[in-house]
Design a protein around this motif. Structure first.
Motif, PDB file in Angstrom:
ATOM      1  N   GLY A 157       0.811  -1.211   0.000  1.00 41.47           N
ATOM      2  CA  GLY A 157       0.000   0.000   0.000  1.00 41.47           C
ATOM      3  C   GLY A 157       0.844   1.261   0.000  1.00 41.47           C
ATOM      4  O   GLY A 157       0.540   2.228  -0.695  1.00 41.47           O
ATOM      5  N   VAL A 158       1.928   1.242   0.768  1.00 47.17           N
ATOM      6  CA  VAL A 158       2.824   2.404   0.794  1.00 47.17           C
ATOM      7  C   VAL A 158       3.450   2.612  -0.577  1.00 47.17           C
ATOM      8  O   VAL A 158       3.548   3.747  -1.067  1.00 47.17           O
ATOM      9  N   TRP A 159       3.876   1.528  -1.225  1.00 48.35           N
ATOM     10  CA  TRP A 159       4.498   1.636  -2.554  1.00 48.35           C
ATOM     11  C   TRP A 159       3.519   2.194  -3.572  1.00 48.35           C
ATOM     12  O   TRP A 159       3.872   3.059  -4.381  1.00 48.35           O
ATOM     13  N   LEU A 160       2.266   1.711  -3.551  1.00 54.48           N
ATOM     14  CA  LEU A 160       1.268   2.210  -4.486  1.00 54.48           C
ATOM     15  C   LEU A 160       0.975   3.685  -4.253  1.00 54.48           C
ATOM     16  O   LEU A 160       0.816   4.466  -5.202  1.00 54.48           O
ATOM     17  N   ALA A 161       0.899   4.078  -2.979  1.00 58.66           N
ATOM     18  CA  ALA A 161       0.646   5.486  -2.672  1.00 58.66           C
ATOM     19  C   ALA A 161       1.789   6.368  -3.150  1.00 58.66           C
ATOM     20  O   ALA A 161       1.571   7.448  -3.710  1.00 58.66           O
ATOM     21  N   MET A 162       3.025   5.900  -2.951  1.00 62.04           N
ATOM     22  CA  MET A 162       4.181   6.674  -3.402  1.00 62.04           C
ATOM     23  C   MET A 162       4.216   6.776  -4.923  1.00 62.04           C
ATOM     24  O   MET A 162       4.542   7.835  -5.482  1.00 62.04           O
ATOM     25  N   ARG A 163       3.868   5.683  -5.613  1.00 64.77           N
ATOM     26  CA  ARG A 163       3.859   5.723  -7.076  1.00 64.77           C
ATOM     27  C   ARG A 163       2.779   6.661  -7.593  1.00 64.77           C
ATOM     28  O   ARG A 163       3.005   7.428  -8.538  1.00 64.77           O
ATOM     29  N   ALA A 164       1.591   6.616  -6.978  1.00 61.14           N
ATOM     30  CA  ALA A 164       0.510   7.509  -7.397  1.00 61.14           C
ATOM     31  C   ALA A 164       0.894   8.972  -7.192  1.00 61.14           C
ATOM     32  O   ALA A 164       0.616   9.826  -8.030  1.00 61.14           O
ATOM     33  N   GLU A 165       1.541   9.241  -6.054  1.00 53.75           N
ATOM     34  CA  GLU A 165       1.967  10.622  -5.789  1.00 53.75           C
ATOM     35  C   GLU A 165       3.014  11.066  -6.794  1.00 53.75           C
ATOM     36  O   GLU A 165       2.983  12.210  -7.276  1.00 53.75           O
ATOM     37  N   LYS A 166       3.941  10.174  -7.149  1.00 51.14           N
ATOM     38  CA  LYS A 166       4.970  10.509  -8.135  1.00 51.14           C
ATOM     39  C   LYS A 166       4.353  10.782  -9.502  1.00 51.14           C
ATOM     40  O   LYS A 166       4.726  11.742 -10.187  1.00 51.14           O
TER      41      LYS A 166
END
Length: 270
Positions: free
Chosen positions: A73-82
């Motif tokens: 979930g953290v990785w997906l959130a970071m990718r979406a923010e990027k």
């Protein structure tokens, strides 16, 4: 008659502790039995030394799964923010390019005068081409229409106005545009005008075009830029899509731009 020798062994046998031969010697003391039973029936597993072994395999697997899900979930959130940051930088760069600045004055395929302000409050997908184009223009217009249809199928999204602007005003008059656009979508709006008006709007959107030499039938091909333009409800140029972009990719990009536009509106209190 019993003799002294026979009586002595019998006396010795009678004086030996009976507990050594009794049934109680065959089972452990009661305290040991209770401890043994509690170790088997208790809620915790114990090792050979009576020490707890910790959580079971199922608990460890559950903890590992939850930890992995959290990392995902953290990785997906970071990718979406990027991706959002990249999109914002791209949008800002496109705005600074001053594409689509100023107004235009053209005629639609029904003969009505049209200007840029007529489309304020609407999302617009716009393509420049010409009606005598043998393949590229029909393909790109068909792709544009597919995008519009995909977005129309989602009731929560605002409508998108498709527009086709000619770069061949010599042949593409109002009647020619009317015949052409009706084959694609009922809401596709064809725009034409004088050579000067077409040159002005094409220059505004950085569209290159050049008519080739005429053949014996006075037919010719117009070489021109190939791109679909997206305008937001403020009339600002927001993005563009080349031939390599599919209808699905363009529709997904438009959705993201719509979502970003709504967030800005809500953030400003409009």
């Amino acid at each position: 008659m019993l003799t002294h020798r026979s009586i002595r062994p019998m006396l010795l046998l009678a004086q030996m502790p009976q507990a050594r031969h009794g049934p109680s010697q065959l089972k452990p003391p009661a305290l040991h039995v209770k401890s043994w039973l509690s170790s088997k029936q208790g809620p915790e597993e114990t090792g050979r030394q009576g020490q707890p072994q910790g959580p079971g395999l199922r608990t460890r697997l559950l903890v590992t799964a939850l930890f992995g899900a959290g990392l995902g979930g953290v990785w997906l959130a970071m990718r979406a923010e990027k991706e959002q940051q990249q999109q914002q930088r791209r949008t800002e760069a496109l705005r600074q390019a001053s594409v689509g600045q100023g107004d235009f004055s053209l005629l639609d395929h029904c003969g009505r005068a049209r200007c840029k302000a007529d489309f304020r409050g609407q999302w617009v997908l716009m393509y420049f081409g010409f009606t005598h184009c043998p393949d590229i223009c029909p393909d790109e217009l068909e792709k544009l229409v597919q995008v519009v249809q995909q977005l129309e199928a989602e009731p929560g999204l605002p409508p998108v106005q498709p527009i086709f602007i000619t770069v061949d005003p010599e042949r593409d008059d109002v009647a020619a545009m009317a015949r052409y656009v009706r084959d694609f979508h009922p809401r596709l709006l064809g725009l034409t005008g004088s050579a000067e008006q077409v040159a002005q709007v094409s220059h505004s959107y950085r569209v290159y075009y050049s008519a080739g030499p005429k053949d014996e039938d006075q037919d010719y091909i117009v070489d021109h830029s190939i791109a679909i333009y997206l305008l937001n409800p403020d009339g600002l140029f927001t993005d563009y899509y080349g031939r390599a972009r599919s209808a699905e990719q363009i529709a997904d990009s438009v959705r993201h731009h719509m979502a970003a536009f709504r967030s800005v509106l809500h953030g400003s209190g409009h």
